[in-house]
Design a protein around this motif. Structure first.
Motif, short mmCIF file in Angstrom:
data_model
loop_
_atom_site.label_atom_id
_atom_site.label_comp_id
_atom_site.label_asym_id
_atom_site.label_seq_id
_atom_site.Cartn_x
_atom_site.Cartn_y
_atom_site.Cartn_z
N GLY A 1 19.66 -55.31 59.35
CA GLY A 1 18.35 -54.73 59.05
C GLY A 1 17.82 -53.92 60.21
O GLY A 1 18.47 -53.78 61.25
N SER B 1 14.14 -49.12 54.20
CA SER B 1 13.37 -48.35 55.19
C SER B 1 13.18 -46.95 54.65
O SER B 1 13.80 -46.56 53.65
CB SER B 1 14.12 -48.29 56.53
N GLN C 1 14.83 -62.56 58.53
CA GLN C 1 16.09 -61.82 58.51
C GLN C 1 16.56 -61.47 59.92
O GLN C 1 17.73 -61.62 60.24
CB GLN C 1 15.90 -60.54 57.69
N SER D 1 12.46 -54.88 58.86
CA SER D 1 12.99 -56.13 58.33
C SER D 1 12.08 -57.31 58.68
O SER D 1 11.48 -57.34 59.75
CB SER D 1 14.40 -56.38 58.86
N SER E 1 17.96 -64.20 54.19
CA SER E 1 17.42 -63.13 53.35
C SER E 1 17.12 -63.64 51.95
O SER E 1 17.86 -64.46 51.41
CB SER E 1 18.40 -61.96 53.28
N ARG F 1 18.58 -55.62 51.88
CA ARG F 1 18.49 -56.04 53.28
C ARG F 1 18.32 -54.91 54.30
O ARG F 1 18.31 -55.16 55.50
CB ARG F 1 19.70 -56.89 53.70
N ASP F 2 18.18 -53.68 53.85
CA ASP F 2 17.99 -52.58 54.80
C ASP F 2 17.04 -51.53 54.22
O ASP F 2 17.28 -50.33 54.34
CB ASP F 2 19.34 -51.95 55.16
N SER G 1 12.41 -60.67 51.06
CA SER G 1 12.70 -59.95 52.31
C SER G 1 12.70 -58.44 52.07
O SER G 1 12.20 -57.66 52.89
CB SER G 1 14.06 -60.40 52.87
N ASP G 2 13.27 -58.02 50.94
CA ASP G 2 13.21 -56.60 50.57
C ASP G 2 11.77 -56.17 50.30
O ASP G 2 11.38 -55.04 50.63
CB ASP G 2 14.05 -56.35 49.32
N ALA H 1 10.00 -55.46 53.58
CA ALA H 1 10.40 -54.17 54.15
C ALA H 1 9.78 -53.00 53.39
O ALA H 1 9.39 -51.98 53.99
CB ALA H 1 11.93 -54.05 54.13
#
Length: 494
Positions: free
Chosen positions: A201, A155, A210, A206, A216, A152-153, A220-221, A224
């Motif tokens: 996110g 980057s 989300q 994101s 999520s 979920r994050d 979703s990943d 990103a």
């Protein structure tokens, strides 16, 4: 409570925490924590990272939520064992301060690497570099998603390249979500089965579901990660690649092949069901690109002996085929779960399972459509058999005879007993299936047994045969396996 939090000061270098960890310096600050470089005096001063829970001053309910996320991060890290994820080392409280201890990754984030490259060469990452980078990161997402975990994050700030290593490492699991059970239909999203949580996110990276809804999914990943790819390719931050309608406008700013561009575009689709649903699907597509362009991974022409080239290409084709079959099986499993959840929906009361599968499952490629139809018909037959049973397996006792053979009632043994109750026979089937399709066999068998744990030996053989795209080979597998079983077991028809 807020006043107490505001008084939690930064830890000075040289401070000894928990009578063990000596703080060296502050590494960074996050939404609800600080990270420090420390030396572990019980491991010969080995460097490690101490992450301290320090939320910003906010309403008490937000602080409780932050602490919940912090504790969840510790719990998830404890479960993970992957060379591209920092190792979890400890979790403790010392003088009312709560810490997570992790492996120290000595390197740079890809955000830092990109910034340095732009400053020195004014050149972002090349197509070959990004394709290789995706191929290195995707297995980490596949590992997480297989364990029902969403990061979920994702980057560039949360992906690092360690010094003297070639593989990226995924860091910062502070927004992680466990126990993913929702299934997404390509035609509609059943929000009752989605993970609706607090919004986490990074804006730009994101996906819409989300940031707007707190929902999520594994895809979703993937979204990103797609954003990361176009930032590396263009050298521009996400907000500079979106137009006023929030549509991605990046293709005109790079010169790359259509194959990779189409993969990234599919990763970036706003609608979750329309994206790639698993990291394996993207790996499969990247692998196909590699087969079509054998020199792409190195970026230069190499002279290879004809015999070696033929063998290498054949291995790549076989691996590609195995990956595609696994993706088909995963898509089918996802659709079967969804079908089970939607049985109460009036729209599906008169819809046959094969028709439902064909309508809701996207094949890995055009060539796999026939495989999917065949598999869905076999699975439908098995489902109908299970539906007529009261979830009860009829187990027949075996009587040893002379030699190594076993005397068994054929009808009960092959049709009505559970394969899990016959480990010797299961090993025979596993070995024969592996002889036909290679090491990927174990993954397919595990998937089928997870979905149908009480299937009979005959049903398992039929399901495994259905996963083999080549009809002739599938029939050979069934015949050879049954003949092998007959040679190892003596049947009593009474």
């Amino acid at each position: 409570m807020n006043n107490v939090l505001e008084m939690i000061t930064e830890i000075e270098p040289g401070t000894l925490i928990h009578s063990r960890y000596q703080i060296q310096k502050l590494l960074g600050k996050g939404g609800f924590g600080r990270t420090y470089l420390a030396l572990d005096n019980q491991r010969f001063d080995e460097p490690c990272v101490l992450k301290e829970f320090v939320p910003t001053a906010s309403p008490e309910k937000n602080i409780c939520k932050s602490k919940e996320l912090f504790e969840r991060e510790a719990k998830v890290l404890y479960q993970l064992q992957h060379p591209q994820i920092p190792k979890f080392l400890a979790w403790f409280t010392d003088n009312d301060r709560t810490f997570i201890v992790q492996e120290y990754i000595n390197g740079k984030t890809y955000s830092e690497i990109l910034f340095e490259r732009l400053a020195q060469k004014s050149q972002p990452f090349s197509e070959v570099e990004v394709r290789t980078w995706l191929a290195d990161v995707l297995p980490v997402l596949d590992y997480l998603h297989d364990r029902q975990i969403i990061h979920r994050d994702i980057s560039l700030e949360n992906i690092m390249l360690p010094h003297h290593q070639s593989k990226p490492v995924l860091i910062d699991f502070g927004a992680v979500k466990e126990n993913v059970t929702q299934v997404i239909s390509p035609h509609s999203i059943n929000f009752c089965h989605s993970n609706r949580t607090s919004v986490v996110g990074k804006y730009g990276y994101s996906p819409p579901e989300q940031l707007r809804l707190g929902l999520s999914y594994p895809s979703s990943d993937i979204y990103a990660l797609g954003v990361c790819a176009i930032v590396l390719l263009t050298g521009k931050m996400p907000h500079l690649l979106l137009d006023e309608s929030l549509n991605w406008q990046w293709r005109s700013q790079v010169n790359i092949g259509d194959d990779l561009a189409e993969i990234i575009d599919k990763m970036l689709i706003d609608s979750p069901p329309a994206r790639f649903q698993s990291a394996k699907e993207i790996i499969l597509n990247l692998h196909k690109m590699h087969i079509n362009s054998p020199t792409a991974s190195s970026g230069e022409f190499k002279i290879v002996s004809p015999i070696k080239a033929i063998k290498t290409r054949q291995q790549e084709i076989e691996t590609n085929k195995a990956l595609e079959e696994l993706v088909i099986l995963q898509n089918l499993e996802r659709t079967l779960r969804q079908y089970h959840d939607e049985l109460s929906n009036p729209l599906y009361l008169n819809l046959d399972l094969p028709e439902y599968i064909e309508k809701h499952t996207t094949p890995a490629s055009e060539s796999s459509i026939g495989v999917l139809k065949k598999t869905s018909n076999i699975v439908a037959k098995i489902i109908s058999i299970f539906a007529k049973k009261n979830n009860k397996s009829i187990v027949t006792k075996s009587k040893p005879t002379n030699g190594n053979n076993i005397q068994i009632n054929t009808h009960h043994f092959l049709e009505k007993t559970s394969i899990n109750g016959n480990l010797q026979l299961l090993e025979v089937i596993k070995k024969e299936f592996t002889n036909f399709i290679g090491p990927i066999a174990h993954l397919i068998i595990n998937k089928i047994l997870t979905t149908f744990p009480d299937c009979s030996p005959n049903q398992l053989i039929e399901l495994l045969a259905a996963s083999i795209p080549d009809k002739i080979i599938a029939e050979r597998f069934q015949n050879d396996t049954r003949n092998l079983i007959k040679s190892k077991f003596v049947y009593n028809e009474n």
